[in-house]
Design an enzyme around this catalytic site. Structure first.
Site, PDB file in Angstrom:
ATOM      1  N   GLY A 269       0.823  -1.069  -0.090  1.00  0.00           N
ATOM      2  CA  GLY A 269      -0.095   0.004  -0.052  1.00  0.00           C
ATOM      3  C   GLY A 269       0.702   1.213  -0.046  1.00  0.00           C
ATOM      4  O   GLY A 269       0.235   2.427   0.608  1.00  0.00           O
TER       5      GLY A 269
ATOM      6  N   ASN B 165       1.544   3.062  -2.699  1.00  0.00           N
ATOM      7  CA  ASN B 165       0.901   3.844  -3.357  1.00  0.00           C
ATOM      8  C   ASN B 165      -0.500   4.476  -2.589  1.00  0.00           C
ATOM      9  O   ASN B 165      -0.680   5.741  -2.680  1.00  0.00           O
ATOM     10  CB  ASN B 165       0.220   3.141  -4.806  1.00  0.00           C
ATOM     11  CG  ASN B 165       1.327   3.289  -5.621  1.00  0.00           C
ATOM     12  OD1 ASN B 165       2.075   4.432  -6.425  1.00  0.00           O
ATOM     13  ND2 ASN B 165       2.021   2.203  -6.041  1.00  0.00           N
TER      14      ASN B 165
ATOM     15  N   LEU C  86      -5.087  -7.072  -6.746  1.00  0.00           N
ATOM     16  CA  LEU C  86      -4.447  -8.180  -7.654  1.00  0.00           C
ATOM     17  C   LEU C  86      -5.871  -8.994  -8.259  1.00  0.00           C
ATOM     18  O   LEU C  86      -5.814  -9.989  -8.926  1.00  0.00           O
ATOM     19  CB  LEU C  86      -3.636  -9.108  -6.999  1.00  0.00           C
ATOM     20  CG  LEU C  86      -2.092  -8.036  -6.637  1.00  0.00           C
ATOM     21  CD1 LEU C  86      -1.348  -9.316  -6.119  1.00  0.00           C
ATOM     22  CD2 LEU C  86      -1.900  -7.497  -7.921  1.00  0.00           C
TER      23      LEU C  86
ATOM     24  N   ILE D  49     -11.576  -7.137 -11.788  1.00  0.00           N
ATOM     25  CA  ILE D  49     -12.747  -6.486 -11.415  1.00  0.00           C
ATOM     26  C   ILE D  49     -13.977  -7.185 -12.222  1.00  0.00           C
ATOM     27  O   ILE D  49     -13.871  -7.092 -13.411  1.00  0.00           O
ATOM     28  CB  ILE D  49     -12.620  -4.909 -11.785  1.00  0.00           C
ATOM     29  CG1 ILE D  49     -11.360  -4.355 -10.979  1.00  0.00           C
ATOM     30  CG2 ILE D  49     -14.036  -4.198 -11.242  1.00  0.00           C
ATOM     31  CD1 ILE D  49     -11.603  -4.524  -9.433  1.00  0.00           C
TER      32      ILE D  49
ATOM     33  N   ASN E  64      -6.655   2.259 -12.726  1.00  0.00           N
ATOM     34  CA  ASN E  64      -5.656   1.267 -12.326  1.00  0.00           C
ATOM     35  C   ASN E  64      -4.301   1.769 -12.551  1.00  0.00           C
ATOM     36  O   ASN E  64      -4.063   2.457 -13.448  1.00  0.00           O
ATOM     37  CB  ASN E  64      -5.793   0.040 -13.032  1.00  0.00           C
ATOM     38  CG  ASN E  64      -4.794  -1.088 -12.507  1.00  0.00           C
ATOM     39  OD1 ASN E  64      -4.475  -1.244 -11.352  1.00  0.00           O
ATOM     40  ND2 ASN E  64      -4.235  -1.920 -13.802  1.00  0.00           N
TER      41      ASN E  64
ATOM     42  N   HIS F 113      -0.503   0.492 -13.513  1.00  0.00           N
ATOM     43  CA  HIS F 113       0.245  -0.677 -14.030  1.00  0.00           C
ATOM     44  C   HIS F 113       1.867  -0.359 -14.020  1.00  0.00           C
ATOM     45  O   HIS F 113       2.190   0.751 -14.730  1.00  0.00           O
ATOM     46  CB  HIS F 113      -0.149  -1.175 -15.315  1.00  0.00           C
ATOM     47  CG  HIS F 113       0.288  -2.249 -15.720  1.00  0.00           C
ATOM     48  ND1 HIS F 113      -0.049  -3.793 -15.198  1.00  0.00           N
ATOM     49  CD2 HIS F 113       1.373  -2.737 -16.592  1.00  0.00           C
ATOM     50  CE1 HIS F 113       0.602  -4.661 -15.587  1.00  0.00           C
ATOM     51  NE2 HIS F 113       1.731  -4.079 -16.402  1.00  0.00           N
TER      52      HIS F 113
ATOM     53  N   ASP G  39      -5.921  -4.855 -18.046  1.00  0.00           N
ATOM     54  CA  ASP G  39      -4.865  -3.959 -18.494  1.00  0.00           C
ATOM     55  C   ASP G  39      -5.055  -3.430 -20.001  1.00  0.00           C
ATOM     56  O   ASP G  39      -4.160  -2.872 -20.637  1.00  0.00           O
ATOM     57  CB  ASP G  39      -3.406  -4.681 -18.473  1.00  0.00           C
ATOM     58  CG  ASP G  39      -3.018  -4.655 -16.950  1.00  0.00           C
ATOM     59  OD1 ASP G  39      -3.560  -4.429 -16.109  1.00  0.00           O
ATOM     60  OD2 ASP G  39      -2.058  -5.912 -16.875  1.00  0.00           O
TER      61      ASP G  39
ATOM     62  N   GLU H 206       5.546   6.221  -9.836  1.00  0.00           N
ATOM     63  CA  GLU H 206       4.064   6.105  -9.289  1.00  0.00           C
ATOM     64  C   GLU H 206       3.632   6.948  -8.109  1.00  0.00           C
ATOM     65  O   GLU H 206       2.708   7.647  -8.438  1.00  0.00           O
ATOM     66  CB  GLU H 206       3.896   4.647  -8.756  1.00  0.00           C
ATOM     67  CG  GLU H 206       4.106   3.459  -9.971  1.00  0.00           C
ATOM     68  CD  GLU H 206       3.747   2.187  -9.650  1.00  0.00           C
ATOM     69  OE1 GLU H 206       3.395   1.363 -10.143  1.00  0.00           O
ATOM     70  OE2 GLU H 206       4.142   1.764  -8.061  1.00  0.00           O
TER      71      GLU H 206
HETATM   72  C1  GAR Z   1       2.509  -1.090  -7.720  1.00  0.00           C
HETATM   73  O1  GAR Z   1       4.008  -1.079  -8.412  1.00  0.00           O
HETATM   74  C2  GAR Z   1       1.598  -1.262  -8.698  1.00  0.00           C
HETATM   75  O2  GAR Z   1       1.614  -0.748  -9.888  1.00  0.00           O
HETATM   76  C3  GAR Z   1       1.366  -2.702  -9.025  1.00  0.00           C
HETATM   77  O3  GAR Z   1       1.420  -3.278  -7.781  1.00  0.00           O
HETATM   78  C4  GAR Z   1       2.353  -2.276  -6.855  1.00  0.00           C
HETATM   79  C5  GAR Z   1       1.756  -1.921  -5.555  1.00  0.00           C
HETATM   80  O4  GAR Z   1       2.778  -1.493  -4.889  1.00  0.00           O
HETATM   81  N1  GAR Z   1       0.095  -3.226  -9.658  1.00  0.00           N
HETATM   82  C6  GAR Z   1       0.311  -4.292 -10.663  1.00  0.00           C
HETATM   83  O5  GAR Z   1       1.063  -5.005 -10.913  1.00  0.00           O
HETATM   84  C7  GAR Z   1      -1.211  -4.385 -11.202  1.00  0.00           C
HETATM   85  N2  GAR Z   1      -0.871  -5.231 -12.444  1.00  0.00           N
HETATM   86  P1  GAR Z   1       2.200  -0.837  -3.530  1.00  0.00           P
HETATM   87  O6  GAR Z   1       1.242  -2.102  -2.575  1.00  0.00           O
HETATM   88  O7  GAR Z   1       3.449  -0.570  -2.567  1.00  0.00           O
HETATM   89  O8  GAR Z   1       1.428   0.287  -3.687  1.00  0.00           O
END
Ligand code: GAR
Length: 187
Positions: A13, A15, A86, A89, A103, A105, A146, A175
């Site tokens: 989490g 992000n 993950l 939806i 989302n 990616h 995606d 990000e």
């Molecule tokens: C992020 O890098 C996001 O882009 C990726 O999971 C990570 C979550 O990090 N999402 C995917 O790969 C979706 N296909 P976080 O829990 O530290 O925010």
């Protein structure tokens, strides 16, 4: 009128945290709910530390019922933000929130997307393919993994000495820098 965001996340989490921090002092945007499919996900601690309501979902209620939609509607959610969530939806949720689910990616879609492409798997694939650049894609969510309309992309260089781990760090920086601002623009 205040806009309410629900963040969906499955893991750490970071992000979610940057989004929470970014809007903390806003009187126009509120992070109203954090939803996770994993009861042990650290994102739930982050939500609790910030007095944000949480919801833990199970696969049956998420994919086979309207229970989650009902909770989101009741909380007057205007935008759903997937930040490392993950599960696919389900169609009923997409229909209930048309163009209101985004989302992030960790690669430059349409490359390196699709089922199984998340987190470190993506960075490994990028390094193995000897890509010269990677980056992040922020996109609307539709019924296919995606493949929804891309809202914005941000790039970084991939050098020959980069490992999946340090590429992951570069991507995470991108990000955290861009995701909250892009969300603000969408709203
Ligand atoms: C992020 O890098 C996001 O882009 C990726 O999971 C990570 C979550 O990090 N999402 C995917 O790969 C979706 N296909 P976080 O829990 O530290 O925010």
């Amino acid at each position: 009128m205040i806009k309410n965001i629900a963040i969906f996340a499955s893991g750490e989490g970071t992000n979610a945290q940057t989004i929470i921090d970014y809007f903390k002092t806003s009187n126009q945007v509120k992070i109203a709910l954090v939803v996770s499919n994993k009861s042990t996900a650290n994102v739930l601690n982050r939500a609790k530390n910030n007095n944000i309501d949480t919801l833990i979902i199970d696969k049956h209620s998420f994919t086979e019922t309207n229970e989650v939609i009902d909770v989101l509607k009741k909380a007057n959610i205007n935008l759903i933000v997937l930040a490392g969530f993950l599960w696919m939806i389900p169609e009923n949720l997409i229909k209930a929130f048309p163009n209101k689910i985004v989302n992030i990616h960790p690669a430059l879609l349409p490359k390196f997307g699709g089922k199984g492409m998340y987190g470190m798997n993506v960075h490994k694939a990028v390094i193995e393919a000897k890509e010269k650049e990677s980056g992040i894609s922020i996109h609307f969510v539709n019924e296919k993994y995606d493949e929804g309309k891309i809202i914005s992309q941000h790039k970084c260089e991939v050098s020959e000495t980069d490992t999946p781990e340090n590429l992951a760090q570069k991507i995470q920086q991108l990000e955290h820098e861009h995701f909250p601002k892009v969300i603000e623009n969408i709203l």
